[in-house]
Design a protein around this motif. Structure first.
Motif, PDB file in Angstrom:
ATOM      1  N   LEU A   1       0.827  -1.205   0.000  1.00  0.00           N
ATOM      2  CA  LEU A   1       0.000   0.000   0.000  1.00  0.00           C
ATOM      3  C   LEU A   1       0.861   1.255   0.000  1.00  0.00           C
ATOM      4  O   LEU A   1       0.605   2.205  -0.765  1.00  0.00           O
ATOM      5  CB  LEU A   1      -0.910  -0.017   1.227  1.00  0.00           C
ATOM      6  CG  LEU A   1      -1.695   1.263   1.540  1.00  0.00           C
ATOM      7  CD1 LEU A   1      -2.634   1.607   0.395  1.00  0.00           C
ATOM      8  CD2 LEU A   1      -2.483   1.094   2.842  1.00  0.00           C
TER       9      LEU A   1
ATOM     10  N   GLY B   1       1.262   4.036  -2.904  1.00  0.00           N
ATOM     11  CA  GLY B   1       1.013   5.441  -2.592  1.00  0.00           C
ATOM     12  C   GLY B   1       2.144   6.340  -3.056  1.00  0.00           C
ATOM     13  O   GLY B   1       1.903   7.443  -3.571  1.00  0.00           O
TER      14      GLY B   1
ATOM     15  N   THR C   1      -5.284   9.058  -1.932  1.00  0.00           N
ATOM     16  CA  THR C   1      -3.889   8.669  -1.726  1.00  0.00           C
ATOM     17  C   THR C   1      -3.429   9.034  -0.319  1.00  0.00           C
ATOM     18  O   THR C   1      -2.736   8.251   0.349  1.00  0.00           O
ATOM     19  CB  THR C   1      -2.986   9.351  -2.764  1.00  0.00           C
ATOM     20  OG1 THR C   1      -3.388   8.950  -4.078  1.00  0.00           O
ATOM     21  CG2 THR C   1      -1.527   8.975  -2.560  1.00  0.00           C
TER      22      THR C   1
ATOM     23  N   THR D   1      -5.112   6.584   2.361  1.00  0.00           N
ATOM     24  CA  THR D   1      -4.546   5.233   2.309  1.00  0.00           C
ATOM     25  C   THR D   1      -3.091   5.230   2.761  1.00  0.00           C
ATOM     26  O   THR D   1      -2.646   4.301   3.444  1.00  0.00           O
ATOM     27  CB  THR D   1      -4.662   4.656   0.889  1.00  0.00           C
ATOM     28  OG1 THR D   1      -4.067   5.561  -0.059  1.00  0.00           O
ATOM     29  CG2 THR D   1      -6.127   4.435   0.516  1.00  0.00           C
TER      30      THR D   1
ATOM     31  N   ILE E   1      -3.093   5.379   6.496  1.00  0.00           N
ATOM     32  CA  ILE E   1      -3.410   4.067   7.076  1.00  0.00           C
ATOM     33  C   ILE E   1      -2.180   3.160   7.046  1.00  0.00           C
ATOM     34  O   ILE E   1      -1.848   2.490   8.040  1.00  0.00           O
ATOM     35  CB  ILE E   1      -4.585   3.429   6.314  1.00  0.00           C
ATOM     36  CG1 ILE E   1      -5.880   4.194   6.600  1.00  0.00           C
ATOM     37  CG2 ILE E   1      -4.738   1.955   6.686  1.00  0.00           C
ATOM     38  CD1 ILE E   1      -7.048   3.756   5.747  1.00  0.00           C
TER      39      ILE E   1
ATOM     40  N   MET F   1      -5.109   0.563  -3.972  1.00  0.00           N
ATOM     41  CA  MET F   1      -4.746   1.177  -2.698  1.00  0.00           C
ATOM     42  C   MET F   1      -5.905   1.084  -1.705  1.00  0.00           C
ATOM     43  O   MET F   1      -5.690   0.819  -0.511  1.00  0.00           O
ATOM     44  CB  MET F   1      -4.325   2.633  -2.914  1.00  0.00           C
ATOM     45  CG  MET F   1      -3.038   2.793  -3.696  1.00  0.00           C
ATOM     46  SD  MET F   1      -2.391   4.481  -3.681  1.00  0.00           S
ATOM     47  CE  MET F   1      -3.603   5.332  -4.669  1.00  0.00           C
ATOM     48  N   ILE F   2      -7.127   1.293  -2.177  1.00  0.00           N
ATOM     49  CA  ILE F   2      -8.292   1.179  -1.290  1.00  0.00           C
ATOM     50  C   ILE F   2      -8.447  -0.253  -0.792  1.00  0.00           C
ATOM     51  O   ILE F   2      -8.695  -0.497   0.397  1.00  0.00           O
ATOM     52  CB  ILE F   2      -9.565   1.641  -2.031  1.00  0.00           C
ATOM     53  CG1 ILE F   2      -9.465   3.128  -2.379  1.00  0.00           C
ATOM     54  CG2 ILE F   2     -10.802   1.369  -1.183  1.00  0.00           C
ATOM     55  CD1 ILE F   2     -10.610   3.629  -3.237  1.00  0.00           C
TER      56      ILE F   2
ATOM     57  N   ALA G   1      -5.816  -1.144   1.764  1.00  0.00           N
ATOM     58  CA  ALA G   1      -6.003  -0.443   3.041  1.00  0.00           C
ATOM     59  C   ALA G   1      -6.887  -1.247   3.987  1.00  0.00           C
ATOM     60  O   ALA G   1      -6.747  -1.134   5.212  1.00  0.00           O
ATOM     61  CB  ALA G   1      -6.610   0.937   2.798  1.00  0.00           C
TER      62      ALA G   1
END
Length: 681
Positions: free
Chosen positions: A375, A379, A405, A408, A411, A504-505, A508
Motif C-alpha cells: 500500500l 502510494g 492517496t 490510504t 493508514i 490502494m483502497i 487499506a
C-alpha cells in the motif's frame, strides 16, 4: 477441496501468461500490447482464487497440510531426483500473499505504466524509441514471470527445485530493476542487485552441496525438504552427522537469506533497486524478492532450531538490521528509499523473531507487512504520478489534491508504525513480546529486543516525516523544481486514475483489520491466535516436533511500544509541521557529522568499492588471476603449440616418400616386437 492439479495451476497460469506476452503479444502484436495488462491481471486473479482455496483446504485439514507425494524425474543408480509440491501452512500463506499482492500491483500497473495525457512521448513510461512504444508487453511479461518464479519457490518440495526458482527470482529482479535500461542509474542498480545477491546465493549453494555430500549415502532422499527437516536433526543426535556440519549447513542457508532479504551487511543493493518502476518496488518489497530470504529460514526452521549458534547469529543480524536500516530512513529524502529502508528494518524484525524461536509471529508479521508495505509503495507511485518526482523536498500540499492517496498512505503509515488497532500493531507487538520474554536481562534476545524497541520509535518518526513532507504544507514545485527528475511534462496535481486508486483502497482494508481478526481481544467467533499459532506452530510440532516460542498478549508491553511509537509521530509532527525551533535544518546543523554519516548510508558503498572491489578484488584476486593467466596458462598453451610445431617438423623429415625406407622401418618394428615377445616370455 483443492486438488494437486489446481495447486500446480497456481504456478503454471502466471507462467503461461509470461509465455503468451513474451512470445506472442510482444513480437507479433506490439501495436496492440494494451491487451497485456488484462492478460496478466486475469491470470494472477485466477491464481489468487486458487490460492485462497488452498489456504482454506490446508487450514481445515487436521494434519495442517496436504501430502500428495513427489514425482520421479530422474534416476541414476541409487540417485533419485523428484519434483513435487510441499503444501503446508507456510506454503498456503505465502501463496495468498504472493498472488494477492501481485494482483493488486498488476491492476495498479495498468494505470501507472500508461502515460498521462499531459506527459510527452519520450517520458519515463515510454522510454526511447528502441525500447518499443509502448513497453507494456515486456513489463507485464516480466511481472508474470516474477510472480510465477516466487510461486514456484514457495511450492518447491526439494532443494534443487527451490534453488532453480530462487535463481529465477533473482533474474526477474535484475530484469525489472533495470527495466528502464536506457538510464545508467537503472542499469547500474540492476547489476548491483544481481552481483550482491549472488554473494548470498553462493553461500546457499555451498550449503546445499555440503548437505548432499553429508547425506548422499543415506537411504532417505535428502534432497526433499520434508526429509531434511524431519530427519537431519536426528542424524546429528545419532552421531551420523556432527553438530558442526548442521551449523555450517544452516549458516550457508542464512547467508543466502541475508543476500535476498537485504540484511546487514548485504543490504546495499536494496535502496538502489528503487530505480525500477514503482509497482516493481511494491512487488519486490512486499511479496517476492526480499521475503524469499525470510521464507527460506522459516522453511528450514527445524534445522535452525537445532543449531543454537545459528539461532544466535540470526537474532543478532535481525536486531542490528532492524535499527541499522531505520537510522538511514530518518534522513533519506527519496520517498521510495525511505520505504526501502523501512522494508529492510521490518525484515530485520522477522529475522529477529525467527532467531528467538518465534516462528509464528515472524510469519504473521511477513503476512501483515505485505499488505501495508505494498500500500505504501503504491502510494509513493501515486504521488510521483502527480508530481513527477520522488524527492519529498519538492512535494508538499498534496493532502487536499489527492485525498484518497493521502488517507490510504496514512493508514499504511499508522500500521507500519504499530498503532493500535491496525495490523502492524499486532504482528510487531508479538515479535517484541517474544524477544522480551525469551531472554534474561543480559542476553542476545534482550539485546535484540532493545534494538527493536528503539527501531519502533525511528519507524514511527521517519514514516510520519515522509507523510508530513509529502502531504502537508505548501506544494514545492515537483519535477519542475527537482533538477534530478526525469522528463515529466507540466505538473498536474490531481488524484490518480481509478486503476491506481482501487488497489490502494483494497489494500487499506487488510492493513486495518487483518491483525485484529487473527488476534482478537474479544471473542468474535475466530479462535484466538488461530492464524499464527494453532495453524503454523502446531503444524511444525506435528511434522517435526519443533518447539516455537509463544507468549500471551502482554498489555503493559503493548502500552509501552505504542507510547514509544506515538512519541516518534509527535516528534515528526513537531519538526515538520509545527515548531520552527525543532526544524530539520536546525537539528541538521547541530548533528552535522551524524546527519552526513546517515545520509551517505554509513559509506558502505564507498567501503565496498574501495576495499572489496578495489583492493581485495582488483589488487588481489584480479592481479593474481592475471599473473596466473599470463605466466601459467599462456605458457602452457605456448609450450603445447611449440611442441606441436617442432615435433611436426621432425616427423616431417621421416616422410620421404621412399617405399624402401617405409619397408625398412616396418621390418625393424616387427623385429623389435618379436624380440620383446620372445625374450619377454
Amino acid at each position: 477441496m483443492i486438488t494437486e492439479q489446481l495447486v500446480w495451476a497456481i504456478f503454471f497460469i502466471p507462467l503461461a501468461s509470461f509465455c503468451i506476452l513474451a512470445l506472442v503479444v510482444r513480437p507479433f502484436f506490439n501495436s496492440k500490447s494494451h491487451f497485456s495488462g488484462p492478460i496478466a491481471v486475469i491470470s494472477i486473479g485466477i491464481s489468487f482464487i486458487l490460492s485462497v482455496m488452498t489456504l482454506v483446504t490446508v487450514a481445515s485439514n487436521k494434519n495442517h497440510g496436504q501430502d500428495w507425494g513427489t514425482h520421479s524425474w530422474l534416476e541414476i543408480g541409487d540417485f533419485h531426483f523428484t519434483v513435487g509440491i510441499l503444501l503446508d501452512p507456510l506454503t498456503a500463506i505465502m501463496l495468498v500473499v504472493v498472488t494477492g499482492v501481485s494482483l493488486m500491483v498488476q491492476i495498479y500497473s495498468m494505470g501507472y505504466m500508461k502515460p498521462s495525457s499531459h506527459e510527452p512521448e519520450n517520458n519515463e513510461h515510454h522510454g526511447p524509441e528502441e525500447l518499443g512504444n509502448p513497453v507494456y508487453a515486456r513489463y507485464f511479461a516480466y511481472m508474470s514471470l516474477f510472480t510465477a518464479s516466487m510461486l514456484g519457490l514457495v511450492m518447491a518440495a526439494n532443494v534443487v527445485q527451490m534453488f532453480v526458482f530462487w535463481e529465477l527470482v533473482g533474474l526477474c529482479s535484475y530484469l525489472l530493476i533495470g527495466f528502464w535500461f536506457h538510464r545508467p542509474a537503472a542499469a547500474a542498480a540492476a547489476k548491483k542487485a544481481f552481483i550482491v545477491t549472488r554473494v548470498g546465493d553462493f553461500g546457499f549453494l555451498i550449503a546445499l552441496m555440503y548437505l548432499f555430500f553429508k547425506t548422499f549415502t543415506q537411504s532417505e532422499n535428502y534432497l526433499e525438504i520434508h526429509v531434511i527437516n524431519a530427519n537431519l536433526p536426528g542424524l546429528v543426535e545419532a552421531g551420523v552427522i556432527t553438530g558442526g556440519a548442521l551449523t555450517l549447513i544452516a549458516l550457508g542457508m542464512f547467508i543466502g537469506a541475508i543476500g535476498k532479504s537485504g540484511q546487514f551487511p548485504l543490504h546495499t543493493w536494496l535502496p538502489d533497486a528503487m530505480e525500477g518502476p514503482t509497482p516493481v518496488s511494491a512487488l519486490i518489497h512486499a511479496a517476492t524478492m526480499v521475503t524469499a530470504g525470510v521464507f527460506l529460514v522459516a522453511r528450514f526452521f527445524p534445522i535452525f532450531e537445532h543449531s543454537a549458534d545459528t539461532m544466535m547469529i540470526v537474532t543478532i543480524i535481525g536486531g542490528v538490521t532492524a535499527i541499522f536500516a531505520a537510522t538511514m530512513g530518518l534522513v533519506s529524502n527519496d520517498i521510495k528509499r525511505v520505504l526501502a529502508y523501512s522494508t529492510v528494518s521490518q525484515l530485520g524484525y522477522m529475522m529477529l523473531a525467527l532467531g528467538v524461536g518465534a516462528y509464528g509471529p515472524a510469519i504473521f508479521h511477513l503476512f501483515t507487512h505485505a499488505f501495508f508495505k505494498a500500500l505504501l509503495f503504491l502510494g509513493s507511485g501515486s504521488v510521483n504520478h502527480a508530481t513527477g518526482t520522488f524527492d519529498m523536498r519538492y512535494m508538499g500540499g498534496l493532502r487536499k489534491k489527492m485525498p484518497i492517496t493521502y488517507i490510504t498512505f496514512l493508514i499504511g503509515s499508522l500500521s507500519l508504525a504499530g498503532i493500535f488497532p491496525l495490523a502492524g500493531f499486532w504482528s510487531k507487538d508479538e515479535i517484541l513480546l517474544n524477544a522480551f520474554k525469551d531472554g534474561d536481562v543480559i542476553s542476545i534476545s534482550m539485546m535484540g529486543f532493545l534494538l527493536a524497541i528503539i527501531a519502533v520509535f525511528m519507524t514511527a518518526f521517519y514514516m510520519f516525516r515522509a507523510l508530513f513532507m509529502t502531504f502537508e504544507g505548501d506544494f514545492r514545485g515537483g519535477s519542475e523544481k527537482d533538477p534530478e527528475a526525469q522528463a515529466h511534462g507540466p505538473v498536474h496535481l490531481a488524484e490518480s486514475p481509478f486503476p491506481m486508486v482501487l488497489p490502494m483502497i483494497i489494500l487499506a482494508v487488510p492493513a486495518v483489520i487483518i491483525g485484529f481478526l487473527v488476534n482478537p481481544i474479544v471473542n468474535i467467533g475466530i479462535p484466538k491466535h488461530w492464524f499464527t499459532y494453532e495453524f503454523l506452530g502446531k503444524a511444525l510440532d506435528y511434522n517435526y516436533h519443533v518447539h516455537t516460542a509463544h507468549h500471551q498478549f502482554d498489555l503493559l508491553l503493548a502500552i509501552v511500544s505504542l507510547s514509544i511509537a506515538l512519541l516518534g509521530i509527535l516528534l515528526a509532527w513537531a519538526m515538520y509541521k509545527r515548531n520552527p525551533y525543532l526544524a530539520p535544518s536546525t537539528l541538521g546543523r547541530v548533528s552535522g557529522p551524524i546527519y552526513t554519516l546517515l545520509l551517505n548510508k554509513y559509506y558502505f558503498d564507498e567501503a565496498y568499492e574501495r576495499f572489496i572491489t578495489g583492493k581485495i578484488y582488483y589488487r588481489g584476486i584480479a592481479q593474481i588471476s592475471d599473473w596466473l593467466d599470463r605466466n601459467i596458462v599462456d605458457r602452457i598453451v605456448n609450450i603445447v603449440g611449440w611442441l606441436g610445431a617442432n615435433f611436426g617438423s621432425l616427423i616431417r623429415e621421416l616422410q620421404t616418400g621412399q617405399t624402401q625406407m617405409y619397408a625398412t622401418v616396418t621390418s625393424v618394428g616387427i623385429i623389435i616386437i618379436a624380440a620383446i615377445y620372445i625374450f619377454g616370455m
